[in-house]
Motif scaffolding. Structure first.
Motif, PDB file in Angstrom:
ATOM      1  N   VAL C 129       0.841  -1.197   0.000  1.00 21.03           N
ATOM      2  CA  VAL C 129       0.000   0.000   0.000  1.00 21.03           C
ATOM      3  C   VAL C 129       0.877   1.249   0.000  1.00 21.03           C
ATOM      4  CG1 VAL C 129      -1.702   1.310   1.320  1.00 21.03           C
ATOM      5  CG2 VAL C 129      -1.924  -1.166   1.107  1.00 21.03           C
ATOM      6  N   PHE C 130       1.936   1.211   0.816  1.00 20.63           N
ATOM      7  CA  PHE C 130       2.850   2.346   0.871  1.00 20.63           C
ATOM      8  C   PHE C 130       3.504   2.580  -0.488  1.00 20.63           C
ATOM      9  CE2 PHE C 130       7.297   3.676   1.229  1.00 20.63           C
ATOM     10  CZ  PHE C 130       7.126   4.941   1.762  1.00 20.63           C
ATOM     11  N   ALA C 131       4.012   1.508  -1.104  1.00 15.87           N
ATOM     12  CA  ALA C 131       4.738   1.644  -2.363  1.00 15.87           C
ATOM     13  C   ALA C 131       3.820   2.156  -3.474  1.00 15.87           C
ATOM     14  CB  ALA C 131       5.351   0.306  -2.768  1.00 15.87           C
ATOM     15  N   THR C 132       2.612   1.582  -3.543  1.00 18.66           N
ATOM     16  CA  THR C 132       1.689   2.022  -4.591  1.00 18.66           C
ATOM     17  C   THR C 132       1.307   3.480  -4.374  1.00 18.66           C
ATOM     18  OG1 THR C 132       0.718  -0.111  -4.039  1.00 18.66           O
ATOM     19  CG2 THR C 132      -0.122   0.966  -5.961  1.00 18.66           C
ATOM     20  N   GLY C 133       0.998   3.812  -3.112  1.00 21.53           N
ATOM     21  CA  GLY C 133       0.628   5.190  -2.797  1.00 21.53           C
ATOM     22  C   GLY C 133       1.758   6.150  -3.122  1.00 21.53           C
ATOM     23  N   ALA C 134       2.974   5.788  -2.702  1.00 22.75           N
ATOM     24  CA  ALA C 134       4.103   6.675  -2.928  1.00 22.75           C
ATOM     25  C   ALA C 134       4.356   6.863  -4.413  1.00 22.75           C
ATOM     26  CB  ALA C 134       5.348   6.116  -2.248  1.00 22.75           C
ATOM     27  N   SER C 135       4.168   5.810  -5.196  1.00 21.65           N
ATOM     28  CA  SER C 135       4.474   5.957  -6.613  1.00 21.65           C
ATOM     29  C   SER C 135       3.412   6.803  -7.316  1.00 21.65           C
ATOM     30  CB  SER C 135       4.677   4.600  -7.292  1.00 21.65           C
ATOM     31  OG  SER C 135       3.470   3.995  -7.585  1.00 21.65           O
ATOM     32  N   VAL C 136       2.167   6.720  -6.878  1.00 23.93           N
ATOM     33  CA  VAL C 136       1.152   7.606  -7.463  1.00 23.93           C
ATOM     34  C   VAL C 136       1.434   9.054  -7.056  1.00 23.93           C
ATOM     35  CG1 VAL C 136      -1.286   8.203  -7.516  1.00 23.93           C
ATOM     36  CG2 VAL C 136      -0.619   5.828  -7.460  1.00 23.93           C
ATOM     37  N   LEU C 137       1.792   9.240  -5.791  1.00 27.49           N
ATOM     38  CA  LEU C 137       2.098  10.590  -5.316  1.00 27.49           C
ATOM     39  C   LEU C 137       3.297  11.157  -6.078  1.00 27.49           C
ATOM     40  CD1 LEU C 137       0.895  12.418  -3.142  1.00 27.49           C
ATOM     41  CD2 LEU C 137       2.769  11.719  -1.650  1.00 27.49           C
ATOM     42  N   GLY C 138       4.307  10.313  -6.278  1.00 28.91           N
ATOM     43  CA  GLY C 138       5.490  10.749  -7.014  1.00 28.91           C
ATOM     44  C   GLY C 138       5.141  11.201  -8.417  1.00 28.91           C
TER      45      GLY C 138
END
Lengths: 309, 338, 305
Positions: C129-138
């Motif tokens: 969840v963190f990785a997916t969220g961070a990559s969308v935010l990025g």
């Protein structure tokens, strides 16, 4: 007899894609949307940004250009020195940040949406031509596509804007003209596979005109992937526009653009951090919403992406 | 007929898949044994849980699947209680597996030699040179000439039959006690099928490996199997020696399976097929899960689940028709028809 | 291999021709640059003389021909601001841009590879969840804004890193994180989705059935297969990577091609602009070629003709 034939060729078209505009379909879509958390959030964000842009005059507490020399660089209300008169503070000319952010959504959305429309139309036309006719047209179009891919978008845009100057219309056109390539590639590959499908062959074999086949049979079939790409492309265009404003080649004052606000706020980074921070948050928030919505649309519309996230 | 301890003893195995749309009981209380040196087949239609049973034995059930209950005893050790690490030591070494699709079961980016020697290096204390030597021996053993050259070939350079031979080489490289073959010939040409079966028969004798074959092909069963377990909707419905089963099937489902296979000496205009489809977990009937498709089903069948009971020396069946002593299906059929 | 390379290089020629045509047309439409080149008090005669000597009175196709002839020799004319050969100025700046791109790429790879693999192997876990969220935010954050925020936090408030310029190792940290974040966001997403697909493949199951450790199965058997699409798509992104580098350079006053280019555009120094466009286009094409060769090295199934 001719009536019969056209009825036959129409039939598969309706089976292939049920364009869902009928009212009872609306509920089905709403259900699908609510099933996805990020899709719902995306839709809410996009709707609220659109709402803000349309009703900006009613929502903004101040005129966005109203300067006040006595009230410059006022911090947001929750910081020392802030006041509830200016919720998000004021900029270096004493203008209300919140009002400017609200008005700034107009430029982002207008440029984002219209340049995507321009790009979409060019790309769609080029892609269908290249895919349908093949041979030298395809070769030519694809080489042009390669050329555009070899030059970073922003570079080409910079050069064009540097030469012709920038206002809203040139910006929309330039962003459109430099962005058509992704559509052309997508549409071409879809057309190539569609061309071999039975209903196109059937239409061809009974002598339907090429233009009719392209408009009535191929165009509606590439529509769903087209919508997905377009949505996501609005997001990248908004960022691109902000970058151009940041480089001093985007929308010029007195138009209000988040990118321009951000870059002028940069000069006051050491003293008034909110000037550069809030416009960036506004861009991130808007783009995030569009990406969420676009990803949901892809999951729903594009059967190939199912199971993948 | 109690013998010495069986090599593999599966007891009341339950493997469920916990999906978003509810729990799917793929394997619902399956029990059977494989004795040393024996070849056993699990047969049934696709979706009956036969593959999941084999993955459960290997400990390769993927999430959201999970072994819920039951024991899998290999040489007396319960595999379901072993740690991941202990399982890894057994996998590829004491028991190994070959799969249906030889085209996709080998990693396209590594030479076949590497892929065979990988398992040897993993489980045996050998030098690189010895591993290579052993790999080449294995390639020869599975009947591929030019082993030295094949060693450095990539999978895409080999035919489907060759690739399945390589898979067999990988599976047998560490001389396992148990080989599980999941539809080993289904994806192959008919002429190649026979070759692969012959190879498995030959190696089985040479290496004294017990084999569990998962198949829906009764031809394969007749060719090389000692005993058959028939599965339907996650349960064992009949079990017996191949001879008994082919001569006198007890369960109507087994009978249906046999009749739907063409035989050269009794040509029919129309092949028999079992009506209907395997029930989905959502509409699993209350009683015997085969009852909706069964021509002999009575009220009891629709109400109560029958147990798997011994009907003669080697045969077990789970059917109410056999609860009260043995009744021949042939007679039953005539009564049902009238 | 040789024949394949030759064919690929031949395919580049029409692409460069089209780019040259577009760029030249734009500059041609921009009008006579002579006024910029001469001092403000230059006489009419001087203007005409320079126009004549630069061949700017010739029709479009003659000028284009001349431009092409010179461009082939790497001659894009003189920069009026530096009074120097434009190409040599651009090439002086190229290493700095490459340095920034390379360090950012390294940063992105160090972040994205483990994160992508980890989130794929533990689907729906916290890490995922963190990785997916961070990559969308990025992806959603404008790159230059991230840069400014990093300056605000680490330079202005914490005084850990210099605000701008190039020199010590400390100078490259913030620009590399800025640009690297954008790359990492895309890379993480790509690796995750491709790993999810690869982990479903039969050969991964085969490796597991051998008794191989999870880590070996993941890295040796799955990740290597996942690299092929990832390398291909990342190579296609080279062009947007360079675009990102241009903007990042401006944020941090990094003395690379990006800064040079933006200044040149604002000052209408067209010789430099043209040289920049060509150098960048060739860099992008070269990267794609390299990626092509790399994934042909990884994947034995692809033949070279």
């Amino acid at each position: 007899m001719s009536v019969n034939i056209s009825a036959q060729t129409e039939a598969p078209r309706e089976e292939e894609f049920e364009v869902s505009k009928r009212p009872n379909q609306l509920r089905r879509w709403a259900k699908l949307l609510l099933r996805s958390k990020t899709g719902t959030i995306g839709m809410l964000i996009v709707l609220s940004v659109c709402f803000t842009a349309v009703f900006a005059p009613f929502l903004a507490p101040y005129e966005p250009d109203a300067m006040n020399a006595a009230n410059i660089n006022v911090p947001p209300m929750w910081l020392d020195g802030g006041s509830s008169a200016h919720v998000l503070g004021t900029d270096s000319l004493g203008r209300d940040m919140l009002s400017r952010l609200i008005y700034g959504s107009q430029v982002s959305l207008i440029i984002g949406v219209f340049s995507v429309i321009v790009a979409g139309i060019i790309g769609l036309a080029m892609g269908i031509l290249a895919g349908y006719y093949g041979k030298w047209i395809d070769n030519l179009v694809m080489r042009v596509v390669d050329s555009f891919l070899a030059v970073p978008n922003i570079l080409l845009i910079l050069v064009i804007l540097g030469i012709f100057g920038s206002n809203m219309l040139t910006l929309i056109l330039v962003l459109g003209v430099t962005n058509w390539v992704i559509y052309a590639r997508l549409v071409r590959s879809e057309v190539l596979s569609l061309k071999e499908r039975d209903f196109i062959r059937a239409a061809k074999s009974i002598g339907t005109k090429d233009s009719t086949i392209m408009l009535k049979h191929i165009l509606p079939n590439v529509f769903s992937s087209f919508i997905v790409i377009s949505t996501l492309s609005v997001a990248t265009t908004i960022i691109l526009e902000a970058s151009l404003s940041f480089l001093g080649l985007g929308i010029q004052p007195p138009s209000i653009s988040w990118g321009y606000m951000l870059s002028s706020g940069r000069d006051y980074l050491a003293t008034s951090w909110w000037l550069a921070t809030f416009p960036g948050l506004a861009i991130t928030f808007t783009v995030l919403g569009i990406i969420f919505l676009g990803d949901w649309l892809r999951d729903v519309l594009d059967p190939r992406s199912q199971g993948r996230k | 007929m109690k013998q010495e301890q069986p090599l593999l003893d599966v007891r009341h195995l339950k493997t469920y898949f916990h999906t978003e749309n509810g729990t799917v009981p793929s394997v619902e209380g399956v029990s059977f044994q494989i004795n040393k040196g024996e070849v056993v087949a699990i047969v049934g239609e696709s979706g009956c849980g036969k593959s999941v049973t084999s993955y459960s034995i290997m400990g390769l059930v993927k999430s959201p699947g999970k072994i819920e209950a039951g024991e899998v005893l290999l040489d007396g050790t319960d595999l379901t209680t072993l740690s991941k690490r202990q399982m890894r030591k057994l996998r590829g070494n004491d028991m190994s597996m070959i799969f249906q699709e030889p085209l996709t079961s080998l990693n396209p980016l590594f030479t076949v030699g590497f892929q065979i020697s990988e398992v040897i290096v993993l489980h045996q204390d050998v030098t690189k040179k010895e591993a290579r030597q052993k790999t080449i021996e294995m390639i020869e053993k599975v009947g591929i000439p030019n082993a030295e050259k094949i060693y450095s070939n990539f999978p895409h350079q080999l035919s489907g039959g060759m690739r399945q031979r390589i898979m067999i080489a990988i599976a047998l490289a560490c001389n396992p006690k148990l080989l599980i073959a999941d539809e080993p010939t289904t994806a192959l040409d008919v002429s190649i099928q026979a070759q692969i079966l012959d190879l498995m028969k030959k190696l089985r004798k040479e290496l004294e490996t017990s084999i569990l074959i998962i198949t829906h092909d009764l031809g394969v069963v007749a060719e090389m199997v000692d005993r058959v377990v028939v599965m339907y909707a996650g349960k064992v419905v009949e079990e017996g020696t191949v001879y008994e089963l082919f001569r006198d099937p007890k369960h109507p489902y087994t009978k249906g399976l046999l009749e739907s296979t063409p035989k050269i000496h009794e040509r029919k205009d129309e092949l028999y097929s079992i009506k209907g489809t395997v029930p989905t977990p959502a509409n699993m009937p209350k009683g015997c899960s085969f009852s909706p498709r069964c021509a002999f089903a009575g009220d009891k069948c629709r109400e109560q689940q029958p147990e798997l009971v011994q009907v003669n020396s080697g045969q077990k069946v789970s059917c109410w028709l056999h609860e009260e002593g043995e009744v021949s299906l042939h007679e039953q059929k005539q009564t049902a028809a009238t | 291999m040789k024949r394949y390379l030759i064919r690929r290089i031949l395919q580049v020629i029409p692409v460069l021709l089209i780019i040259s045509f577009i760029v030249f047309s734009l500059v041609f439409l921009a009008g006579n640059p002579v006024a910029l080149m001469l001092p403000e008090d230059a006489s009419q005669e001087q203007v005409e003389a320079l126009t004549e000597s630069l061949g700017l009175n010739e029709p479009f196709y003659v000028q284009y021909g001349m431009f092409l002839g010179n461009a082939v020799q790497g001659d894009f004319g003189q920069s009026y601001r530096y009074n120097q050969d434009a190409m040599s100025i651009v090439l002086e700046r190229l290493p700095q841009t490459l340095e920034l791109a390379a360090v950012s790429m390294l940063f992105a790879t160090i972040i994205a590879v483990p994160l992508g693999i980890w989130s794929a192997s533990k689907q729906n876990s916290f890490v995922d969840v963190f990785a997916t969220g961070a990559s969308v935010l990025g992806k959603a954050m404008p790159n230059f804004w991230l840069g400014i925020m990093l300056i605000l936090l680490f330079s202005v408030n914490l005084s850990l890193f210099p605000v701008s310029g190039r020199g010590s190792f400390m100078h490259i940290v913030l620009p590399a994180i800025t640009l690297g974040t954008a790359i990492a966001a895309e890379m993480t997403r790509l690796i995750r989705s491709n790993m999810l697909e690869v982990m479903q493949q039969d050969y991964v199951r085969t490796a597991q059935s051998k008794g191989q450790k999870d880590s070996v199965v993941t890295y040796r058997h799955a990740f290597k297969n996942c690299l092929i699409p990832v390398v291909t798509i990342m190579a296609l992104q080279t062009s947007s990577l360079i675009g990102g580098a241009l903007v990042t350079e401006v944020v941090f006053a990094w003395p690379g091609m990006g800064q040079l280019l933006v200044q040149a555009v604002n000052a209408r120094d067209m010789a430099i602009v043209q040289a920049c466009v060509f150098v960048i286009a060739i860099a992008v094409i070269a990267m794609n070629l390299v990626a092509d060769i790399v994934y042909r090295l990884i994947d034995p199934r692809i033949k070279y003709d």
